[in-house]
Design an enzyme around this catalytic site. Structure first.
Site, PDB file in Angstrom:
ATOM      1  N   TYR A   1      15.993   7.882  56.052  1.00  0.00           N
ATOM      2  CA  TYR A   1      16.536   7.955  57.422  1.00  0.00           C
ATOM      3  C   TYR A   1      17.874   8.680  57.476  1.00  0.00           C
ATOM      4  CZ  TYR A   1      12.865   4.911  59.218  1.00  0.00           C
ATOM      5  OH  TYR A   1      11.657   4.399  59.607  1.00  0.00           O
TER       6      TYR A   1
ATOM      7  N   ASP B   1      19.235   3.267  67.108  1.00  0.00           N
ATOM      8  CA  ASP B   1      18.460   3.740  65.957  1.00  0.00           C
ATOM      9  C   ASP B   1      19.014   5.104  65.578  1.00  0.00           C
ATOM     10  OD1 ASP B   1      16.782   1.558  66.045  1.00  0.00           O
ATOM     11  OD2 ASP B   1      14.991   2.679  66.629  1.00  0.00           O
ATOM     12  N   VAL B   2      18.867   5.464  64.309  1.00  0.00           N
ATOM     13  CA  VAL B   2      19.405   6.759  63.886  1.00  0.00           C
ATOM     14  C   VAL B   2      18.469   7.917  64.254  1.00  0.00           C
ATOM     15  CG1 VAL B   2      18.454   6.770  61.519  1.00  0.00           C
ATOM     16  CG2 VAL B   2      20.641   7.904  62.006  1.00  0.00           C
ATOM     17  N   ASP B   3      17.187   7.609  64.428  1.00  0.00           N
ATOM     18  CA  ASP B   3      16.249   8.690  64.762  1.00  0.00           C
ATOM     19  C   ASP B   3      16.211   8.889  66.283  1.00  0.00           C
ATOM     20  OD1 ASP B   3      15.082   6.062  64.533  1.00  0.00           O
ATOM     21  OD2 ASP B   3      13.148   6.946  65.018  1.00  0.00           O
TER      22      ASP B   3
ATOM     23  N   HIS C   1      11.981  -1.008  77.621  1.00  0.00           N
ATOM     24  CA  HIS C   1      11.149  -0.290  76.656  1.00  0.00           C
ATOM     25  C   HIS C   1      10.363   0.807  77.378  1.00  0.00           C
ATOM     26  CE1 HIS C   1       8.125   0.501  73.624  1.00  0.00           C
ATOM     27  NE2 HIS C   1       8.832  -0.218  72.762  1.00  0.00           N
TER      28      HIS C   1
ATOM     29  N   GLU D   1      13.322  -6.601  67.171  1.00  0.00           N
ATOM     30  CA  GLU D   1      13.054  -6.409  68.607  1.00  0.00           C
ATOM     31  C   GLU D   1      12.488  -7.694  69.227  1.00  0.00           C
ATOM     32  OE1 GLU D   1      11.568  -2.486  70.418  1.00  0.00           O
ATOM     33  OE2 GLU D   1       9.768  -3.717  70.376  1.00  0.00           O
TER      34      GLU D   1
HETATM   35  C1  UD2 Z   1      11.249   0.203  67.000  1.00  0.00           C
HETATM   36  C2  UD2 Z   1      12.661   0.154  67.626  1.00  0.00           C
HETATM   37  C3  UD2 Z   1      13.654  -0.270  66.536  1.00  0.00           C
HETATM   38  C4  UD2 Z   1      13.284  -1.619  65.977  1.00  0.00           C
HETATM   39  C5  UD2 Z   1      11.850  -1.544  65.435  1.00  0.00           C
HETATM   40  C6  UD2 Z   1      11.356  -2.920  64.981  1.00  0.00           C
HETATM   41  C7  UD2 Z   1      13.008   1.819  69.409  1.00  0.00           C
HETATM   42  C8  UD2 Z   1      13.222   3.253  69.720  1.00  0.00           C
HETATM   43  N1  UD2 Z   1      12.976   1.497  68.099  1.00  0.00           N
HETATM   44  O1  UD2 Z   1      11.304   1.340  66.123  1.00  0.00           O
HETATM   45  O2  UD2 Z   1      14.974  -0.338  67.051  1.00  0.00           O
HETATM   46  O3  UD2 Z   1      13.437  -2.617  66.938  1.00  0.00           O
HETATM   47  O4  UD2 Z   1      10.917  -1.052  66.420  1.00  0.00           O
HETATM   48  O5  UD2 Z   1      10.128  -2.781  64.355  1.00  0.00           O
HETATM   49  O6  UD2 Z   1      12.934   1.008  70.295  1.00  0.00           O
HETATM   50  N2  UD2 Z   1      16.202   2.156  59.076  1.00  0.00           N
HETATM   51  C9  UD2 Z   1      16.831   2.706  57.956  1.00  0.00           C
HETATM   52  N3  UD2 Z   1      16.148   2.770  56.766  1.00  0.00           N
HETATM   53  C10 UD2 Z   1      14.869   2.348  56.649  1.00  0.00           C
HETATM   54  C11 UD2 Z   1      14.226   1.805  57.787  1.00  0.00           C
HETATM   55  C12 UD2 Z   1      14.904   1.732  58.994  1.00  0.00           C
HETATM   56  O7  UD2 Z   1      17.973   3.120  58.019  1.00  0.00           O
HETATM   57  O8  UD2 Z   1      14.299   2.480  55.530  1.00  0.00           O
HETATM   58  C13 UD2 Z   1      16.954   2.016  60.338  1.00  0.00           C
HETATM   59  C14 UD2 Z   1      17.093   3.356  61.092  1.00  0.00           C
HETATM   60  O9  UD2 Z   1      18.305   3.336  61.815  1.00  0.00           O
HETATM   61  C15 UD2 Z   1      15.919   3.309  62.052  1.00  0.00           C
HETATM   62  C16 UD2 Z   1      15.937   1.818  62.450  1.00  0.00           C
HETATM   63  O10 UD2 Z   1      16.256   1.139  61.221  1.00  0.00           O
HETATM   64  O11 UD2 Z   1      16.101   4.166  63.173  1.00  0.00           O
HETATM   65  C17 UD2 Z   1      14.638   1.270  63.026  1.00  0.00           C
HETATM   66  O12 UD2 Z   1      13.550   1.637  62.204  1.00  0.00           O
HETATM   67  P1  UD2 Z   1      12.395   2.594  62.786  1.00  0.00           P
HETATM   68  O13 UD2 Z   1      13.012   3.652  63.602  1.00  0.00           O
HETATM   69  O14 UD2 Z   1      11.490   3.001  61.695  1.00  0.00           O
HETATM   70  O15 UD2 Z   1      11.648   1.555  63.721  1.00  0.00           O
HETATM   71  P2  UD2 Z   1      10.537   1.847  64.857  1.00  0.00           P
HETATM   72  O16 UD2 Z   1      10.328   3.308  65.054  1.00  0.00           O
HETATM   73  O17 UD2 Z   1       9.360   1.014  64.525  1.00  0.00           O
END
Ligand code: UD2
Length: 225
Positions: free
Chosen positions: A13, A90-92, A112, A179
């Site tokens: 990330y 989130d960083v992405d 959401h 979440e």
């Molecule tokens: C959703 C949510 C996220 C979180 C997650 C729970 C949105 C846009 N995103 O995203 O906030 O609630 O669901 O399942 O609503 N990270 C790292 N290293 C890692 C894994 C994660 O730095 O190996 C950090 C990074 O900042 C990333 C964040 O954790 O943006 C959330 O992870 P994700 O973006 O993979 O989660 P996602 O897309 O399932």
């Protein structure tokens, strides 16, 4: 105001970090004193004219870096409580329009983008502290962007971190991790400001909002480690 923007970027990330920070430089709370708190396990080298605090965290396998975010923030209580407001992203994600004083409030949640008119997918296991009963009214908030006054945000971080610890002792991980717990928290402590999906706009989505903060399409299977 002193505003802290919290972001976690471990392992793969890290590739999202510089574009995220550059977009925040351009669009995020231009008329305030911003400090970026960057939590990472890697060596971080970021260009920005704003204050940057790099905080070392240990990387743990998926889903810990998202599930464990509130523990990570709670553990930095002393430093974070010096801010007036704290926001997490989130960083992405990328800011693509001005985000300013309209987000400043005690407890701030973001609708959401997939469920702005629906109940969403809360945890329903009664053994989890994130559980939402079927008869409870709720609207579903995204984990990707939230915030509030530092006092309220750190109160939330402590509560969610404790609840996740208890779930883990009972071998429970809530359906959508942090979440799910955040959504439970906002039922018990309603947001004082609800932001539209403009602040968590899924890239490529067609929803009737103007994007201000976009969550980038990504390949989760490739990124999770
Ligand atoms: C959703 C949510 C996220 C979180 C997650 C729970 C949105 C846009 N995103 O995203 O906030 O609630 O669901 O399942 O609503 N990270 C790292 N290293 C890692 C894994 C994660 O730095 O190996 C950090 C990074 O900042 C990333 C964040 O954790 O943006 C959330 O992870 P994700 O973006 O993979 O989660 P996602 O897309 O399932």
């Amino acid at each position: 105001m002193k505003i802290g923007l919290l972001v976690i970027a471990t392992n793969k990330y890290l590739q999202f970090l510089q574009p995220f920070i550059s977009s925040a430089d351009e669009w995020f709370c231009k008329n305030h004193e911003i400090t970026y708190f960057i939590f990472s396990n890697e060596k971080v080298n970021i260009k920005s004219n704003r204050n940057i605090k790099i905080k070392k965290v240990e990387h743990k396998p998926w889903p810990w870096m998202t599930l464990g975010r509130y523990k990570i923030f709670h553990e930095s209580f002393e430093e974070l409580s010096k801010m007036d407001y704290l926001y997490y992203s989130d960083v992405d994600m990328r800011f693509c329009d001005f985000v300013g004083d309209e987000i400043l409030s005690q407890r701030v949640a973001t609708q959401h983008p997939g469920y702005f008119e629906r109940r969403g997918t809360p945890e329903t296991n009664p053994l989890s502290l994130a559980c939402v009963r079927y008869d409870e009214k709720m609207q579903y908030f995204a984990g990707g962007f939230n915030g509030g006054s530092s006092e309220e945000y750190l109160k939330m971080a402590k509560c969610i971190s404790n609840n996740i610890d208890i779930d883990m002792l009972n071998n429970i991980i809530a359906i959508w991790h942090d979440e799910s717990h955040m959504n439970r928290y906002f039922i018990d402590n309603p947001p004082t400001k609800i932001l539209s999906p403009s602040y968590c706009y899924g890239e490529g989505m067609k929803i009737p909002f103007r994007p201000k903060l976009i969550s980038i399409d990504k390949n989760n299977a490739e990124l999770h480690s």
